[in-house]
Design a protein around this motif. Sequence first.
Motif, PDB file in Angstrom:
ATOM      1  N   GLU A 318       0.818  -1.227   0.000  1.00 28.07           N
ATOM      2  CA  GLU A 318       0.000   0.000   0.000  1.00 28.07           C
ATOM      3  C   GLU A 318       0.845   1.268   0.000  1.00 28.07           C
ATOM      4  O   GLU A 318       0.468   2.272   0.589  1.00 28.07           O
ATOM      5  N   LEU A 319       2.014   1.189  -0.632  1.00 23.49           N
ATOM      6  CA  LEU A 319       2.889   2.382  -0.633  1.00 23.49           C
ATOM      7  C   LEU A 319       2.311   3.435  -1.577  1.00 23.49           C
ATOM      8  O   LEU A 319       2.098   3.180  -2.756  1.00 23.49           O
ATOM      9  N   GLU A 320       2.053   4.606  -1.002  1.00 21.65           N
ATOM     10  CA  GLU A 320       1.432   5.670  -1.804  1.00 21.65           C
ATOM     11  C   GLU A 320       2.443   6.796  -1.979  1.00 21.65           C
ATOM     12  O   GLU A 320       3.078   7.218  -1.003  1.00 21.65           O
ATOM     13  N   LEU A 321       2.624   7.289  -3.201  1.00 20.95           N
ATOM     14  CA  LEU A 321       3.619   8.349  -3.422  1.00 20.95           C
ATOM     15  C   LEU A 321       2.900   9.677  -3.632  1.00 20.95           C
ATOM     16  O   LEU A 321       1.912   9.748  -4.365  1.00 20.95           O
ATOM     17  N   ARG A 322       3.440  10.740  -2.964  1.00 18.48           N
ATOM     18  CA  ARG A 322       2.914  12.093  -3.231  1.00 18.48           C
ATOM     19  C   ARG A 322       4.020  12.860  -3.930  1.00 18.48           C
ATOM     20  O   ARG A 322       4.880  13.454  -3.281  1.00 18.48           O
ATOM     21  N   SER A 323       3.998  12.773  -5.261  1.00 18.82           N
ATOM     22  CA  SER A 323       5.143  13.303  -6.028  1.00 18.82           C
ATOM     23  C   SER A 323       5.075  14.816  -6.222  1.00 18.82           C
ATOM     24  O   SER A 323       4.010  15.403  -6.354  1.00 18.82           O
ATOM     25  N   GLU A 324       6.258  15.420  -6.236  1.00 15.41           N
ATOM     26  CA  GLU A 324       6.416  16.839  -6.579  1.00 15.41           C
ATOM     27  C   GLU A 324       7.835  17.018  -7.084  1.00 15.41           C
ATOM     28  O   GLU A 324       8.671  16.120  -6.913  1.00 15.41           O
ATOM     29  N   VAL A 325       8.113  18.149  -7.725  1.00 18.26           N
ATOM     30  CA  VAL A 325       9.477  18.339  -8.245  1.00 18.26           C
ATOM     31  C   VAL A 325      10.307  19.050  -7.176  1.00 18.26           C
ATOM     32  O   VAL A 325       9.923  20.109  -6.672  1.00 18.26           O
ATOM     33  N   ARG A 326      11.446  18.433  -6.833  1.00 21.55           N
ATOM     34  CA  ARG A 326      12.347  19.019  -5.832  1.00 21.55           C
ATOM     35  C   ARG A 326      13.759  18.978  -6.370  1.00 21.55           C
ATOM     36  O   ARG A 326      14.082  18.189  -7.244  1.00 21.55           O
ATOM     37  N   ASP A 327      14.603  19.851  -5.798  1.00 25.36           N
ATOM     38  CA  ASP A 327      16.018  19.843  -6.178  1.00 25.36           C
ATOM     39  C   ASP A 327      16.708  18.737  -5.370  1.00 25.36           C
ATOM     40  O   ASP A 327      16.675  18.748  -4.134  1.00 25.36           O
ATOM     41  N   ALA A 328      17.309  17.764  -6.091  1.00 25.72           N
ATOM     42  CA  ALA A 328      17.934  16.618  -5.413  1.00 25.72           C
ATOM     43  C   ALA A 328      19.033  17.089  -4.472  1.00 25.72           C
ATOM     44  O   ALA A 328      19.275  16.466  -3.416  1.00 25.72           O
ATOM     45  N   ARG A 329      19.696  18.238  -4.786  1.00 28.71           N
ATOM     46  CA  ARG A 329      20.784  18.739  -3.927  1.00 28.71           C
ATOM     47  C   ARG A 329      20.239  19.123  -2.554  1.00 28.71           C
ATOM     48  O   ARG A 329      20.844  18.884  -1.516  1.00 28.71           O
ATOM     49  N   GLU A 330      19.039  19.712  -2.591  1.00 28.90           N
ATOM     50  CA  GLU A 330      18.407  20.158  -1.352  1.00 28.90           C
ATOM     51  C   GLU A 330      18.086  18.971  -0.430  1.00 28.90           C
ATOM     52  O   GLU A 330      18.340  19.004   0.777  1.00 28.90           O
ATOM     53  N   LEU A 331      17.565  17.865  -1.076  1.00 24.26           N
ATOM     54  CA  LEU A 331      17.215  16.669  -0.289  1.00 24.26           C
ATOM     55  C   LEU A 331      18.465  16.087   0.377  1.00 24.26           C
ATOM     56  O   LEU A 331      18.469  15.767   1.573  1.00 24.26           O
TER      57      LEU A 331
END
Length: 470
Positions: A318-331
């Motif tokens: 039941e893995l649910e993803l809430r996708s959005e665009v983010r800067d990978a460097r920030e993560l």
Amino acid sequence: MKLKTLAAASTASLAALALLTASGMALGTASMRREVMCLFNMVREVRSIMELEVHVLSHERENARVALTQRPEHAHARDAAEREVKRWMEELRANPVTADNAPAFSAAETEVERYLAAHAKAGGVAPPSTADLAASSREADGAYAALERLLSAKLEEAQVARARVDRVSRLSNAMSVAAVLALLAGTLATLWQIRRCLYRPLLALRAAIDRYGAGSHDARAPHGGLDELREIAVAFNEMAAALAEQRRKQLGILASVAHDLRNPLAALKLTVDRLRPDRPLPPEQQLRPMLARIGKEAARCDRMLTDLMDIARIEGGELELRSEVRDARELAREVVELYRPAATAHELGLSLPEGPVPLRCDPIRIEQVLNNLVANAIKYSPGGGAVQVAVAREGAEVTIAVSDRGVGIAREDQGRLFERYFRAPSSGRVAPGVGLGLWAAQRIAEAHGGRIEVTSAPGEGSTFTLHLPG
Ligand code: ADP
């Protein structure tokens, strides 16, 4: 033995026994019939001979009466007796002549014919003279004696035939009883085999399933009976063992989580104790760090419980993803900053490209993956050292690599790292854990269309790289 083989063997053996019984009985009946027919023919022959005797005697008697009385009714009776003699002679000839009684038969035939010829020579229908009567009487005695010899030969033959019929009847009875007994034994053997190979193992399997269903988790099915049942029993036992192992590991996880929760809870309790209502509140400069600590420990508990719930969700699909665009460097930066204050023995480094690295993802889940990789890098380098997090763009992919200079992982264990509950014997001993973090991280990466790869050398360190579509 396979079910198909048992069914084929039982059917074939029963069919063969039934065929044997039926053909034995048919054979017995046929030979009985033959012998009875033979006996019947003999009875007819005996009757013909006796009739012949009677009519020869009657012919002679009437002939004598004709000589004495010269009355026409006696002449008629004599002629009728002569016709009867001829008729019964024909009847006797129609019966089969066996080699044994052929001489007796032809002797009787000759004597009877001679008697009739002597009578015809004497004048046939005219009253016979005394001399003719005497000659006719001699011929009649000869014919009678020949017929008697034939009769006793026939009776002897009939005795032999009767003894044969008795023998055949006894043999046929014995054969029928033996065939029925064999059929019965075959049926019993088939039933016994079915009970041994099918019915009892099925009951045992059913009992094991019932016991397991009633909560006795150590219930196992015995491996017996037909191949198919043995395979089912093996499959059931393997499933029961796998469930038992999973249960054991789940209990282990619960125990480990409960144990891990105790540390932040103990810290929270200690801090809250200092703020008891019966004590004066500490000054603000002491109060603020205490509240910060309460917040930090509460966040730690919250993270641990969220991880546990995530694992349950991933297990339940039941893995649910809430996708959005983010800067990978920030993560990557956020994760390193989170661990930097606690990892005092390690040098946490960041390697980021110049420009932004946009990434469509569920940032909470990706942070969870990076948290796990960085936490492992720290955990499995007990001697400290550099832990490097590097973000890069490689073609259509974004990669985030976490490297350490820790204990490393043996080559043969690297292929199993992402299995549920797997802990490498080489590095697992270094720190506590349950073997679920990398498994959950790989499922999250896959849900994003990506993957995690590992390169490692024992004693030199490891690099875990998260590949995601850019
Ligand atoms: P856990 O750390 O709770 O055992 P994980 O799923 O995170 O579970 O890791 C699985 C196993 O992989 C660990 O038990 C350890 O043996 C090995 N491992 C993971 N990361 C590293 C690392 N950076 N260095 C060496 N071994 C590691």
